[in-house]
Design a protein around this motif. Structure first.
Motif, PDB file in Angstrom:
ATOM      1  N   CYS A  12      -9.132  -7.056   8.023  1.00 58.68           N
ATOM      2  CA  CYS A  12      -8.218  -6.008   8.510  1.00 58.68           C
ATOM      3  C   CYS A  12      -6.759  -6.331   8.199  1.00 58.68           C
ATOM      4  N   LEU A  13      -6.478  -7.525   7.649  1.00 58.78           N
ATOM      5  CA  LEU A  13      -5.094  -7.862   7.310  1.00 58.78           C
ATOM      6  C   LEU A  13      -4.973  -8.515   5.932  1.00 58.78           C
ATOM      7  N   VAL A  14      -5.746  -9.570   5.694  1.00 55.84           N
ATOM      8  CA  VAL A  14      -5.609 -10.299   4.430  1.00 55.84           C
ATOM      9  C   VAL A  14      -6.044  -9.433   3.246  1.00 55.84           C
ATOM     10  N   THR A  15      -7.233  -8.805   3.371  1.00 57.24           N
ATOM     11  CA  THR A  15      -7.726  -7.970   2.275  1.00 57.24           C
ATOM     12  C   THR A  15      -6.797  -6.783   1.986  1.00 57.24           C
ATOM     13  N   PRO A  16      -6.337  -6.021   3.008  1.00 59.44           N
ATOM     14  CA  PRO A  16      -5.384  -4.937   2.707  1.00 59.44           C
ATOM     15  C   PRO A  16      -4.072  -5.418   2.089  1.00 59.44           C
ATOM     16  N   THR A  17      -3.695  -6.686   2.372  1.00 63.14           N
ATOM     17  CA  THR A  17      -2.493  -7.246   1.762  1.00 63.14           C
ATOM     18  C   THR A  17      -2.736  -7.595   0.300  1.00 63.14           C
ATOM     19  N   LEU A  18      -3.920  -8.115   0.009  1.00 60.13           N
ATOM     20  CA  LEU A  18      -4.234  -8.546  -1.353  1.00 60.13           C
ATOM     21  C   LEU A  18      -4.544  -7.380  -2.285  1.00 60.13           C
ATOM     22  N   ASN A  19      -5.149  -6.307  -1.742  1.00 56.72           N
ATOM     23  CA  ASN A  19      -5.607  -5.202  -2.593  1.00 56.72           C
ATOM     24  C   ASN A  19      -4.524  -4.651  -3.527  1.00 56.72           C
ATOM     25  N   PRO A  20      -3.303  -4.348  -3.029  1.00 58.72           N
ATOM     26  CA  PRO A  20      -2.279  -3.820  -3.946  1.00 58.72           C
ATOM     27  C   PRO A  20      -1.961  -4.788  -5.083  1.00 58.72           C
ATOM     28  N   PHE A  21      -1.937  -6.088  -4.779  1.00 60.16           N
ATOM     29  CA  PHE A  21      -1.633  -7.073  -5.820  1.00 60.16           C
ATOM     30  C   PHE A  21      -2.794  -7.206  -6.802  1.00 60.16           C
ATOM     31  N   ILE A  22      -4.021  -7.161  -6.297  1.00 59.61           N
ATOM     32  CA  ILE A  22      -5.200  -7.253  -7.166  1.00 59.61           C
ATOM     33  C   ILE A  22      -5.226  -6.100  -8.156  1.00 59.61           C
ATOM     34  N   TYR A  23      -4.904  -4.909  -7.675  1.00 56.45           N
ATOM     35  CA  TYR A  23      -4.974  -3.727  -8.528  1.00 56.45           C
ATOM     36  C   TYR A  23      -3.775  -3.565  -9.450  1.00 56.45           C
ATOM     37  N   THR A  24      -2.649  -4.191  -9.143  1.00 57.22           N
ATOM     38  CA  THR A  24      -1.439  -3.927  -9.923  1.00 57.22           C
ATOM     39  C   THR A  24      -1.010  -5.072 -10.826  1.00 57.22           C
ATOM     40  N   ASN A  52       0.823  -1.219   0.000  1.00 50.89           N
ATOM     41  CA  ASN A  52       0.000   0.000   0.000  1.00 50.89           C
ATOM     42  C   ASN A  52       0.851   1.259   0.000  1.00 50.89           C
ATOM     43  N   SER A  53       1.983   1.231   0.695  1.00 47.72           N
ATOM     44  CA  SER A  53       2.887   2.395   0.677  1.00 47.72           C
ATOM     45  C   SER A  53       3.448   2.608  -0.725  1.00 47.72           C
ATOM     46  N   THR A  54       3.725   1.514  -1.429  1.00 49.49           N
ATOM     47  CA  THR A  54       4.246   1.612  -2.790  1.00 49.49           C
ATOM     48  C   THR A  54       3.226   2.253  -3.724  1.00 49.49           C
ATOM     49  N   ILE A  55       1.958   1.845  -3.605  1.00 43.07           N
ATOM     50  CA  ILE A  55       0.908   2.427  -4.446  1.00 43.07           C
ATOM     51  C   ILE A  55       0.778   3.926  -4.186  1.00 43.07           C
ATOM     52  N   ILE A  56       0.798   4.324  -2.918  1.00 41.78           N
ATOM     53  CA  ILE A  56       0.704   5.749  -2.581  1.00 41.78           C
ATOM     54  C   ILE A  56       1.896   6.502  -3.150  1.00 41.78           C
ATOM     55  N   PHE A  57       3.090   5.948  -2.993  1.00 38.38           N
ATOM     56  CA  PHE A  57       4.304   6.599  -3.490  1.00 38.38           C
ATOM     57  C   PHE A  57       4.262   6.755  -5.005  1.00 38.38           C
ATOM     58  N   LEU A  58       3.904   5.686  -5.716  1.00 39.82           N
ATOM     59  CA  LEU A  58       3.861   5.742  -7.177  1.00 39.82           C
ATOM     60  C   LEU A  58       2.793   6.709  -7.668  1.00 39.82           C
ATOM     61  N   SER A  59       1.648   6.745  -6.965  1.00 36.67           N
ATOM     62  CA  SER A  59       0.560   7.645  -7.372  1.00 36.67           C
ATOM     63  C   SER A  59       0.956   9.109  -7.229  1.00 36.67           C
ATOM     64  N   VAL A  60       1.879   9.379  -6.319  1.00 35.59           N
ATOM     65  CA  VAL A  60       2.312  10.759  -6.098  1.00 35.59           C
ATOM     66  C   VAL A  60       3.407  11.163  -7.087  1.00 35.59           C
ATOM     67  N   VAL A  61       4.370  10.254  -7.333  1.00 35.93           N
ATOM     68  CA  VAL A  61       5.565  10.651  -8.093  1.00 35.93           C
ATOM     69  C   VAL A  61       5.423  10.477  -9.600  1.00 35.93           C
ATOM     70  N   ASP A  62       4.512   9.608 -10.069  1.00 32.84           N
ATOM     71  CA  ASP A  62       4.422   9.353 -11.508  1.00 32.84           C
ATOM     72  C   ASP A  62       3.261  10.130 -12.129  1.00 32.84           C
ATOM     73  N   PRO A  63       3.525  11.028 -13.062  1.00 31.19           N
ATOM     74  CA  PRO A  63       2.450  11.832 -13.680  1.00 31.19           C
ATOM     75  C   PRO A  63       1.394  10.986 -14.386  1.00 31.19           C
ATOM     76  N   ARG A  64       1.785   9.796 -14.882  1.00 31.85           N
ATOM     77  CA  ARG A  64       0.811   8.939 -15.569  1.00 31.85           C
ATOM     78  C   ARG A  64      -0.286   8.436 -14.641  1.00 31.85           C
TER      79      ARG A  64
END
Length: 315
Positions: free
Chosen positions: A277-289, A40-52
């Motif tokens: 509160c743990l499994v779903t937040p772990t899976l979400n970044p992988f599901i979306y990416t 999730n931190s990676t998704i937030i970081f990429l969403s901020v730094v990449d204009p695409r």
């Protein structure tokens, strides 16, 4: 009595009746927590730094990742401490913070998922007008509405739940201070509180779910009218990740909060809570990416890799 109760620590029994399971859960949950924070931190970081990724879809995805970080960080570190050692305590204020976080984040995520469904509806059904409809001001307002509604719900329900008399009971048969578990240890009639929970669940849980179903009804009808198989496949890929996340989240949250004083707060509820509160937040970044070329492209760009390598892997 109330002052005495508000000064006592709570005992989170968690999985203490299964000592062998505790060690397995400790190491498993530690790995999942690390993956959830990193993903999730990676998704937030990429969403901020990449204009695409400066588009409505990724703006809402960034909000979802932030919510998932709040979910896991408000409960899992305390759970890991309790699983590792004999002490299963949590302070009264720590319990209040956990309850507030769970109620607010849960409400925000319900509404945010419906906003994301609307975003996908516009993208698939009105592609030529997408950027005109989903302009930055509207996206900010929709996100703010979700956050304010969830926080307002928690401001109302958290004090009400903690004010229930417990007659000295401070052993919570759960690993987190969640509303169903706290209601369960109350020694007074909780039907009014449970009724209010069910009433508030209508605008916060059921109405957003109805909006999601309506949005995807229109999306499916539009996709079926697309003649080319490639076009249908592209439209399906646009929405499939969100559909999976909605299914995972709502299947557990409805079971837990539409019957707050029921057996859901016992053993079955512990594993359901652990799931969302743990499994779903772990899976979400992988599901979306996993099938998202924009996010993978942004990742490779940050890592300094050539885009052609990404394309080769994709094939």
């Amino acid at each position: 009595m109330e002052r005495n109760e508000s000064s006592r620590n709570f005992i989170l029994l968690g999985f203490s009746d299964r000592p062998k399971l505790e060690m397995v859960l400790f190491f498993t949950n530690m790995v999942f927590y690390f993956l959830a924070v990193m993903g999730n931190s990676t998704i937030i970081f990429l969403s901020v730094v990449d204009p695409r990724l400066h588009r409505p879809m990724y703006f809402f995805l960034c909000n979802l990742s932030l919510l998932d970080l709040c979910y896991t960080s408000s409960s899992i570190p305390q759970m890991l401490v309790n699983l590792w050692g004999p002490q299963k305590t949590i302070t009264y204020m720590g319990c209040v913070i956990q309850l507030f976080a769970f109620l607010s984040v849960g409400g925000i995520e319900c509404i945010l998922l419906s906003v994301m469904a609307y975003d996908r509806f516009v993208a698939v059904c009105k592609p030529l007008h997408y950027m005109t409809i989903m302009h930055p001001q509207l996206c900010l307002r929709l996100a703010a509405c979700a956050w304010l509604t969830g926080i307002a719900n928690s401001i109302l329900m958290s004090p009400l739940t903690m004010s229930l008399k417990r007659c000295g009971h401070h052993h919570i048969n759960h690993f987190v201070c969640e509303m169903p578990a706290i209601i369960h240890i109350s020694c007074v009639d909780t039907r009014r509180v449970e009724g209010l929970v069910f009433f508030l669940a209508i605008p916060i849980v059921l109405v957003p779910l109805a909006m999601i179903l309506v949005s995807y009804g229109y999306i499916i009808a539009t996709v079926l009218r697309i003649r080319s198989a490639a076009g249908r496949h592209k439209a399906f890929n646009t929405c499939s990740s969100h559909m999976i996340v909605v299914s995972l989240f709502y299947s557990t949250i409805i079971y837990m909060y539409m019957q707050p004083g029921n057996v859901a707060s016992q053993d079955q509820g512990k594993f359901l809570t652990l799931f969302y509160c743990l499994v779903t937040p772990t899976l979400n970044p992988f599901i979306y990416t996993l099938r998202n070329k924009d996010v993978k492209g942004a990742m490779w760009k940050v890592l300094g890799k050539d885009q052609s390598l990404l394309d080769a892997i994709g094939h």
